[in-house]
Design a protein around this motif. Sequence first.
Motif, PDB file in Angstrom:
ATOM      1  N   PHE A  86       0.800  -1.227   0.000  1.00  0.00           N
ATOM      2  CA  PHE A  86       0.000   0.000   0.000  1.00  0.00           C
ATOM      3  C   PHE A  86       0.834   1.280   0.000  1.00  0.00           C
ATOM      4  CE2 PHE A  86      -2.939  -3.055   2.233  1.00  0.00           C
ATOM      5  CZ  PHE A  86      -3.779  -3.223   1.140  1.00  0.00           C
ATOM      6  N   GLY A  87       2.137   1.141  -0.094  1.00  0.00           N
ATOM      7  CA  GLY A  87       2.979   2.328  -0.184  1.00  0.00           C
ATOM      8  C   GLY A  87       3.107   3.106   1.105  1.00  0.00           C
ATOM      9  N   HIS A 214      -6.080   3.293  -1.711  1.00  0.00           N
ATOM     10  CA  HIS A 214      -4.936   2.605  -2.299  1.00  0.00           C
ATOM     11  C   HIS A 214      -5.326   1.331  -3.048  1.00  0.00           C
ATOM     12  CE1 HIS A 214      -2.778   5.597  -0.294  1.00  0.00           C
ATOM     13  NE2 HIS A 214      -2.434   4.974   0.807  1.00  0.00           N
ATOM     14  N   ASN A 222      -1.269   1.737  -5.057  1.00  0.00           N
ATOM     15  CA  ASN A 222      -0.264   2.536  -4.342  1.00  0.00           C
ATOM     16  C   ASN A 222       0.939   1.671  -3.977  1.00  0.00           C
ATOM     17  OD1 ASN A 222      -0.042   5.346  -3.587  1.00  0.00           O
ATOM     18  ND2 ASN A 222       0.178   4.667  -1.473  1.00  0.00           N
ATOM     19  N   HIS A 224       4.576  -0.216  -3.997  1.00  0.00           N
ATOM     20  CA  HIS A 224       5.943   0.249  -4.214  1.00  0.00           C
ATOM     21  C   HIS A 224       6.603  -0.764  -5.140  1.00  0.00           C
ATOM     22  CE1 HIS A 224       9.862   1.937  -3.660  1.00  0.00           C
ATOM     23  NE2 HIS A 224      10.331   0.888  -3.012  1.00  0.00           N
ATOM     24  N   ARG A 259       4.959   5.594  -9.958  1.00  0.00           N
ATOM     25  CA  ARG A 259       3.732   5.675  -9.169  1.00  0.00           C
ATOM     26  C   ARG A 259       2.522   5.438 -10.071  1.00  0.00           C
ATOM     27  NH1 ARG A 259       4.025  11.383  -6.997  1.00  0.00           N
ATOM     28  NH2 ARG A 259       5.188  11.637  -8.951  1.00  0.00           N
ATOM     29  N   LYS A 261      -0.903   5.669  -9.597  1.00  0.00           N
ATOM     30  CA  LYS A 261      -2.040   6.597  -9.678  1.00  0.00           C
ATOM     31  C   LYS A 261      -1.790   7.764 -10.639  1.00  0.00           C
ATOM     32  CE  LYS A 261      -3.688   5.762  -4.945  1.00  0.00           C
ATOM     33  NZ  LYS A 261      -3.993   6.407  -3.656  1.00  0.00           N
ATOM     34  N   GLU A 277      -0.954  15.122 -10.191  1.00  0.00           N
ATOM     35  CA  GLU A 277      -0.777  15.122  -8.735  1.00  0.00           C
ATOM     36  C   GLU A 277      -1.794  16.025  -8.060  1.00  0.00           C
ATOM     37  OE1 GLU A 277       3.338  16.170  -8.581  1.00  0.00           O
ATOM     38  OE2 GLU A 277       3.992  14.073  -8.416  1.00  0.00           O
ATOM     39  N   GLY A 285      -6.454  11.310  -2.740  1.00  0.00           N
ATOM     40  CA  GLY A 285      -5.722  10.119  -3.125  1.00  0.00           C
ATOM     41  C   GLY A 285      -6.552   9.043  -3.789  1.00  0.00           C
TER      42      GLY A 285
END
Length: 298
Positions: A86-87, A214, A222, A224, A259, A261, A277, A285
Amino acid sequence: MPQRKTEELHASAPGLDARPVEEIGAILLSGQIDALRAVSSATSDIARAGQMMAKAVRAGRQLVYAAAGSSGLMAMADACELAGTFGLAPERTRILMAGGIPTSAAMPGDTEDDTQDAKEAAEVIHAGDAVILLSASGRTPYALTIAGIARDRGAHVICLANNPDTPLLTLADVAICLPTPPEVISGSTRMGAGTAQKAALNMMSTIMGVALGHVHDGMMVNLHADNDKLRDRAARMVADIASVPHERAETALAIAKGRVKPAVLLAMGAPNLTLAEELLTQADGRLRAAMAALHSHA
């Protein structure tokens, strides 16, 4: 002290060691399945716990997992996956385990009674943190000590136990009872009780991930992506969500520095990373809302 279910003898235990190996295996599997069924009685509380964890993360607070023995291993397994899945920033998740996190196959049992170690470990807990405590018996001194300190400090206290009406559950803001049946190997709570705990923890942290935005259509947007497998998964997610060719998804990911998203929004036509962003920030988010905003912006 009343007998605890986790210490009782399983109905299939008599003569277990004299049975054919295949039959033993079937009995062990049945015990695991029965333990998982026990989780179904706690789904509402598990959902509340996941939302409480999300609240702490949104507020910039910590997630603190605390337990001893097998329960500690279940806690560690869930906690260590949060950054990659989930970052979440790794420094926002703490693992408090009686005796410390094992560095070998040795895991002494007496550490669960060490309340002084618990008091010292609990120094990292602050108001607003979400503290997740586990104890199969519901009576482990290490977990009880940390739960009490967490309450006193204004943390959100989530407690999981496999026996009802136990001291740990009385200290919780969200009490999650997982009433697993007696273990096939009496008292070996790494088995059924541990399986139920792992399932509940996975559910809690996944509900947290959904609440934080996420997860999108069952995809961990989200994540990584720090290896080839995850980089490929990220590109497939961008391609699927944005309905674009794989090559365009990879280009968007490169601009978004891996990333998912913002890469989705770029692949969908956002003119630059700054706007992508900004849309995500305005949508708290949540990718679905940001995608809708992009359509309106266009």
